[in-house]
Design an enzyme around this catalytic site. Sequence first.
Site, PDB file in Angstrom:
ATOM      1  N   LYS A   1      34.950  26.274  41.312  1.00  0.00           N
ATOM      2  CA  LYS A   1      34.033  25.154  41.106  1.00  0.00           C
ATOM      3  C   LYS A   1      33.369  24.834  42.444  1.00  0.00           C
ATOM      4  CE  LYS A   1      33.733  20.361  39.597  1.00  0.00           C
ATOM      5  NZ  LYS A   1      34.393  19.248  38.901  1.00  0.00           N
TER       6      LYS A   1
ATOM      7  N   LYS B   1      31.750  27.657  37.854  1.00  0.00           N
ATOM      8  CA  LYS B   1      30.892  26.506  37.607  1.00  0.00           C
ATOM      9  C   LYS B   1      30.141  26.131  38.878  1.00  0.00           C
ATOM     10  CE  LYS B   1      31.362  21.638  36.632  1.00  0.00           C
ATOM     11  NZ  LYS B   1      32.237  20.515  36.550  1.00  0.00           N
TER      12      LYS B   1
HETATM   13  C1  PBG Z   1      34.732  16.249  37.499  1.00  0.00           C
HETATM   14  C2  PBG Z   1      33.694  16.999  36.778  1.00  0.00           C
HETATM   15  C3  PBG Z   1      32.345  17.075  37.100  1.00  0.00           C
HETATM   16  C4  PBG Z   1      31.756  17.904  36.159  1.00  0.00           C
HETATM   17  C5  PBG Z   1      32.752  18.299  35.270  1.00  0.00           C
HETATM   18  N1  PBG Z   1      33.956  17.745  35.688  1.00  0.00           N
HETATM   19  C6  PBG Z   1      31.565  16.358  38.124  1.00  0.00           C
HETATM   20  C7  PBG Z   1      31.832  16.573  39.536  1.00  0.00           C
HETATM   21  O1  PBG Z   1      32.610  17.436  39.953  1.00  0.00           O
HETATM   22  O2  PBG Z   1      31.235  15.812  40.296  1.00  0.00           O
HETATM   23  C8  PBG Z   1      30.311  18.268  36.137  1.00  0.00           C
HETATM   24  C9  PBG Z   1      29.806  18.840  34.861  1.00  0.00           C
HETATM   25  C10 PBG Z   1      28.326  18.847  34.769  1.00  0.00           C
HETATM   26  O3  PBG Z   1      27.589  18.621  35.749  1.00  0.00           O
HETATM   27  O4  PBG Z   1      27.859  19.081  33.662  1.00  0.00           O
HETATM   28  N2  PBG Z   1      35.630  15.616  36.617  1.00  0.00           N
END
Ligand code: PBG
Length: 324
Positions: free
Chosen positions: A195, A248
Amino acid sequence: MPFPQDRLRRLRATAGFRRMARETRLSPDHLIAPFFVVEGHNERQPIGSMPGQYRLSVDQLIQEAGEVYALGVPAILLFGIPATKDEIGSEAWAPDGIVPRALRAVKERLPDLVVITDVCVDEYTTHGHCGMVQDGRILNDETLGCLQKMALSHARAGSDMVAPSDMMDGRVAAIRLALDGEGFASVPIMAYAAKFASCLYAPFREAADSRPAFGDRQSYQMDPANVREALREIEADIQEGADIVMVKPALPYLDVIHAARQTVRHPIAAYQVSGEYSMIKAAAQQGWLDERLAMVETLLAIRRAGADLILTYYAKDAARALRE
Ligand code: PBG
């Protein structure tokens, strides 16, 4: 055999030939639809930066989930937006919190729909970070216990699969241990393994009201420059017991998906994140892109790179488009 004997256009000449020569398939089976759940009844709060997406109360969620399921999408992913937040995010593991209640309601109505739940405290903390905070630092090991409690509260309410998105080191092993210890050995973990610290989460943070109150997430999410490190993250999560590993965002990281595909035998998921969705929406609203074509092309590209599964806010529209 070079031209003129070899003519690659021969197999592009008709729709029938193109169907036969197509190397990559996209079907509703590959899609997972994310939803934001809020308190209340009959709530359908539009998310400004994500046209077509809403924060839904449980009753509305049941309806939407039923629709995507009827269109052939096998799974949804739930993000909870609690009524109250605090410093440690204690609503995240409340037994009757928003996600456990949504889970029970959805599983009762749609028992065969796979309901995956996000495990991360950022939607529940006042500071909006994905871990416990001390002196402006995000603590790693101190966060693991919270993630264990959160995953357990979901499993007890019937979650089919938990998806930790926090990027703390060691959280997959910690969650696996907690689940196994409480009789949930068969609940799989989909780990947000690679991520990245991406600007493309901005619309999500509006939706979930989870913008960090100070600093950013670069001390726990990955540097967008790194692909070797992404493979180490993926390997670590697999060693800790992840059943599915995720990359991601998706489209700007197709090389990461592809590199993972070369080495990993586990299913790979890719998350077409909020900003990816919003960029297509915005261009379409301007009349600059055909939304449906952009949607299908980007999803197909993510599949071609090597993703088995795609989390996308377009799940419902894509499933519908693929039917036609
Ligand atoms: C954190 C989380 C995020 C997303 C999914 N889980 C936000 C972040 O890391 O700031 C982002 C998903 C998206 O942008 O569609 N719980």
